[in-house]
Design an enzyme around this catalytic site. Structure first.
Site, PDB file in Angstrom:
ATOM      1  N   ASP A 196      31.837   9.348  -7.537  1.00 33.50           N
ATOM      2  CA  ASP A 196      30.542   8.795  -7.114  1.00 33.50           C
ATOM      3  C   ASP A 196      30.194   9.210  -5.684  1.00 33.50           C
ATOM      4  O   ASP A 196      31.071   9.482  -4.865  1.00 33.50           O
ATOM      5  CB  ASP A 196      30.589   7.262  -7.187  1.00 33.50           C
ATOM      6  N   GLU A 197      28.897   9.264  -5.421  1.00 32.92           N
ATOM      7  CA  GLU A 197      28.352   9.431  -4.067  1.00 32.92           C
ATOM      8  C   GLU A 197      29.005  10.574  -3.295  1.00 32.92           C
ATOM      9  O   GLU A 197      29.332  10.437  -2.119  1.00 32.92           O
ATOM     10  CB  GLU A 197      28.505   8.108  -3.305  1.00 32.92           C
ATOM     11  N   SER A 198      29.178  11.718  -3.943  1.00 30.02           N
ATOM     12  CA  SER A 198      29.801  12.862  -3.263  1.00 30.02           C
ATOM     13  C   SER A 198      28.728  13.660  -2.533  1.00 30.02           C
ATOM     14  O   SER A 198      28.523  14.859  -2.772  1.00 30.02           O
ATOM     15  CB  SER A 198      30.539  13.736  -4.298  1.00 30.02           C
TER      16      SER A 198
END
Ligand code: IFG
Length: 526
Positions: free
Chosen positions: A335-337
């Protein structure tokens, strides 16, 4: 406020006092009036009462795998409040059985986790599809006993009676989970065990441990010791942090397994990796390790996706974790890379998926991972992007439903909540209950979903009191969403049952949020 009685009134009051009902709630003999959560599939009352006493035996039939373990769990569970040490013995050759009988049922329609609980005046029989089903029948039996059964000290003079009848029950979803973020703030073994106890009480069967993030690496990896020696040394706000040795992790896995709960570890990559990057300069693209991070920003860190050492690192981490983790799953986050170049993210996820598979496990990833070339059986966890969830289904993956605006336990109840966030939504008790995983996203149905998971992120959660405040009273509602058929679920029925759980939560010592949205039953302790 001081109420003063006149002398005459005082004498009158004292005279009638013995006639007043004790504050012990009335014993119902109507099983259909019990306040069970999750709501069972079917309940039939027969109007009598079974009374448990110190001589009540728990019988198991020898041939049943794991039934003994459930029997000793049940005996231990009932002991503190009753003062009993219920004996567990074989039912073989015992004709006149009176007590509690646990056995594996040959009724295949129950499924592994289903059970049939038959209560007569002299006998309680729990027939489960497997040891798991028996365990869940035992949780129902626990809730049928007076709330005082949850007390940690002997309740003198309490009658341990339950109404007679039959309950036939089985879960809708096989994956009924809760996630605890032990990375933003670290929680020790005993705190995690208490969280496991909460899940067991409501028939949930997955504990997803978020073990690594920017603020901390929480699981010992023997081939990369600095991950915990350095990366585990702090947390949000600059506290001392901490980590689990592999022995401690195995202790948690075993404790959970005794309660039919599977631990699923998450190592979040390629983003949310500042703690690992701070521990090993080689993992950084520029070869320089950043400082440890104690803030709450997200999306600023990434493993170096074009370095060979990154995949050696991941292979070692996955290998060591897979060796101490039962069950089919490893969660790799994803997530949220935001700091990972978009052209690098998908090849990275594809490679990590291969590493997980090479170590005999199936990948779970947050919904961004749906963009990768998902293998057969890979699982995607919906948290914020319905399009990614639909993409996952189109690729043949299955879903875990964790919509942040419904199932994130770190969301404030309302703007007055003392802790929590509200970027996704305020989630008051009815909001957390009034939704159905199978209909919340158009185009995604029951057949695409393996289950539901509520998630407690810990940016603002520092101790067990904070955990209890955000987890209760919403957790029982998530447990019901995952266990009970949606046709049986409605707020009016659930609110009545939840309100009756106030005294049960008090007996469990749970510091729950007394939501104004629930007409709480007057508990005996008021
Ligand atoms: N989103 C982040 C979490 C956490 C959360 C707090 C996911 C998958 C917001 N990622 O939820 O790390 O910061 O509500």
């Amino acid at each position: 406020m001081q109420i003063r009685l006149s002398p005459l009134l005082s004498i009158t009051f004292l005279a009638i006092l013995p006639l007043m009902p004790s504050c012990e709630p009335p014993v119902t003999t109507d099983l259909t009036k019990s306040t069970l959560i999750p709501q069972p599939a079917s309940v039939t009352a027969s109007g009598g009462t079974f009374v448990m006493n110190a001589d009540t035996k728990i019988y198991v039939s020898d041939s049943d795998e794991g039934t003994d373990a459930v029997a000793s769990y049940l005996s231990q569970l009932l002991s503190p409040a009753t003062g009993y040490a219920l004996e567990v013995s074989s039912s073989e050759g015992v004709n006149e059985l009176s007590g509690i009988l646990l056995e594996v049922s040959d009724d295949a329609t129950l499924g592994k986790e289903g059970y049939e609980l038959t209560i007569t005046e002299g006998m309680v029989k729990i027939a489960g599809g497997s040891a798991a089903g028996i365990f869940y029948g035992a949780q129902t039996l626990r809730q049928l006993l007076p709330d005082a059964i949850e007390a940690s000290v002997t309740q003198e003079g309490q009658t341990w009676s339950i109404p007679t009848g039959t309950i036939r029950d089985m879960p809708v979803y096989g994956y009924r989970g809760a996630m605890l973020d032990v990375a933003r703030h670290f929680f020790d073994v005993n705190e995690v065990k208490r969280f496991i106890d909460f899940l067991a009480a409501y028939k949930m069967n997955v504990l997803h441990l978020h073990l690594s993030d920017d603020q901390g690496w929480r699981i010992e990896i023997k081939s990369w010791p600095l991950l915990t020696e350095h990366g585990g040394q702090t947390e949000v706000g600059g506290g001392k942090g901490g980590f689990y040795t592999q022995e401690q992790y195995k202790e948690l896995v075993a404790y959970a397994a005794e309660r039919q709960i599977l631990v699923i570890p998450e190592i979040d990559v390629p983003g949310h990796t500042n703690a690992a990057l701070a521990s090993y300069p080689a993992l950084n693209c520029d070869g320089r390790a950043p400082e440890l991070y104690t803030g709450t920003e997200v999306g600023f860190s990434t493993l170096c996706t074009d370095k060979k050492v990154t995949y050696e690192f991941l292979n070692d981490v996955v290998r060591e974790l897979a060796e101490i983790t039962p069950g089919p799953y490893l969660h790799i986050g994803g997530d949220e890379s935001h700091a990972t170049k978009s052209e690098d993210y998908l090849p990275f996820v594809n490679q990590v998926q291969g590493i997980v598979k090479a170590h005999g496990k199936t990948m779970i990833g947050w919904d961004e991972t749906a963009q990768a070339d998902l293998s057969e059986g890979s699982v995607v966890q919906l948290w914020h992007n319905a399009d990614f969830a639909k993409m996952a289904v189109q690729k043949g993956a299955k879903l875990i439903m964790s919509p942040a605006n419904k199932a994130y336990l770190d969301m404030q109840y309302d703007s007055t909540s003392r802790i929590g966030l509200h970027w996704a939504a305020y989630i008051e008790v009815p909001d957390g209950y009034n939704w159905d995983p199978a209909t919340i996203v158009p185009g995604i149905g029951r057949e695409d979903i393996i289950g539901m998971e509520c998630a407690l992120w810990s940016e603002t959660v520092t101790d067990m009191a904070d955990i209890e405040y955000l987890t209760f009273p919403r957790l029982p509602g998530y447990a019901e969403i995952a266990w009970s058929a949606s046709s049986l679920r409605n707020w009016e029925s659930y609110e009545k049952r939840l309100s009756a759980h106030a005294s049960r939560m008090e007996s469990m010592g749970i510091g729950f949020y007394r939501s104004p949205k629930v007409a709480w039953a007057a508990s005996g302790k008021e």
